[in-house]
Scaffold this motif. Sequence first.
Motif, PDB file in Angstrom:
ATOM      1  N   VAL A  43      -6.237   6.858  -4.048  1.00 52.90           N
ATOM      2  CA  VAL A  43      -6.330   5.392  -2.972  1.00 52.90           C
ATOM      3  C   VAL A  43      -8.323   5.074  -3.680  1.00 52.90           C
ATOM      4  N   SER A  44      -8.649   5.624  -2.836  1.00 50.55           N
ATOM      5  CA  SER A  44      -9.989   5.250  -2.718  1.00 50.55           C
ATOM      6  C   SER A  44     -10.287   5.558  -4.688  1.00 50.55           C
ATOM      7  N   ALA A  78      -3.342   0.685  -4.715  1.00 50.22           N
ATOM      8  CA  ALA A  78      -2.471  -0.024  -3.501  1.00 50.22           C
ATOM      9  C   ALA A  78      -1.251  -0.041  -3.737  1.00 50.22           C
ATOM     10  N   GLY A  79      -0.491   1.049  -1.934  1.00 49.62           N
ATOM     11  CA  GLY A  79       1.171   1.162  -1.886  1.00 49.62           C
ATOM     12  C   GLY A  79       1.608   2.383  -2.374  1.00 49.62           C
ATOM     13  N   LEU A  80       0.348   3.238  -2.743  1.00 48.42           N
ATOM     14  CA  LEU A  80       0.466   4.268  -2.977  1.00 48.42           C
ATOM     15  C   LEU A  80       0.984   5.642  -1.870  1.00 48.42           C
ATOM     16  N   ALA A  81       2.605   6.033  -1.883  1.00 49.04           N
ATOM     17  CA  ALA A  81       3.131   6.863  -1.100  1.00 49.04           C
ATOM     18  C   ALA A  81       4.131   7.645  -1.865  1.00 49.04           C
ATOM     19  N   TRP A 120       0.797   3.053 -13.014  1.00 43.19           N
ATOM     20  CA  TRP A 120      -0.223   2.392 -11.887  1.00 43.19           C
ATOM     21  C   TRP A 120      -0.600   0.936 -13.415  1.00 43.19           C
ATOM     22  N   GLY A 121      -0.648   0.891 -14.462  1.00 43.74           N
ATOM     23  CA  GLY A 121      -1.000   0.469 -15.559  1.00 43.74           C
ATOM     24  C   GLY A 121      -2.276   0.818 -15.653  1.00 43.74           C
TER      25      GLY A 121
END
Length: 234
Positions: free
Chosen positions: A90-91, A96-99, A146-147
């Motif tokens: 994430v950093s 966004a929304g990584l789970a 993730w594009g």
Amino acid sequence: MRTPPSSPSREPVGTLISIQAGRVRKLGTPEAANPLHRPWRSAFFKDPIRGIVYIGILGVVGDEQADRKHHGGPDQALLMYSADHFQEWVSLFGLAGLAGGGFGENLTVSGFAEPDVCIGDRLCVGSTLLEVTQPRQPCTNINRRWGRKGITEAVTASGRGGWYLRVIEPGSVSPGDEVVLVNRPHPDLTIAAACDALYRRNRSRQLLEALVGAREMPEGFRQRLRVRLNEPPE
């Protein structure tokens, strides 16, 4: 790097955070300006399953693979990934929304990762008995999921790609289950070490020979390591 225990004590090594499965989907649009958003076919997008989940010899019931040549089958029945890595991704990439399931994994765990897991480890999760077979070799589907470019490359370079599991005893699992190490035949052959050998970050002949001799690994992966053994020294 943490040193994994050499003598399993049947104590929990981590926790199962979530369970995911995915169906093959047609994704992307032909007119997309970003090549990563153009049409592709994959089951990389995994949806969480709540409650008790049955795991058979071929993995989570209902899970699919678009590329059966390189994914799936008894030796790659499940992909396990450590949520301990999520904050770093994430950093670095602003995902966004990584789970759970964000890296295409079926089983998301916490408390341990690639330096703590060894080839041939047998893990009890719920009523299942699972065996670690090989590291995941990250593909471009992570970028496509993730594009954006660079994620697959960073995962490969870090050795934080997760690991595949064989199902020794089918059974049921549910979020919150403890992951218990019950057998460790190769305490020096961590998933991290196998990645280093595969990608030539460690050219130790002793390590390569030990990995090739680990019968728990699928023959295809062992053959790739044999190629490394036959390379001339630098």
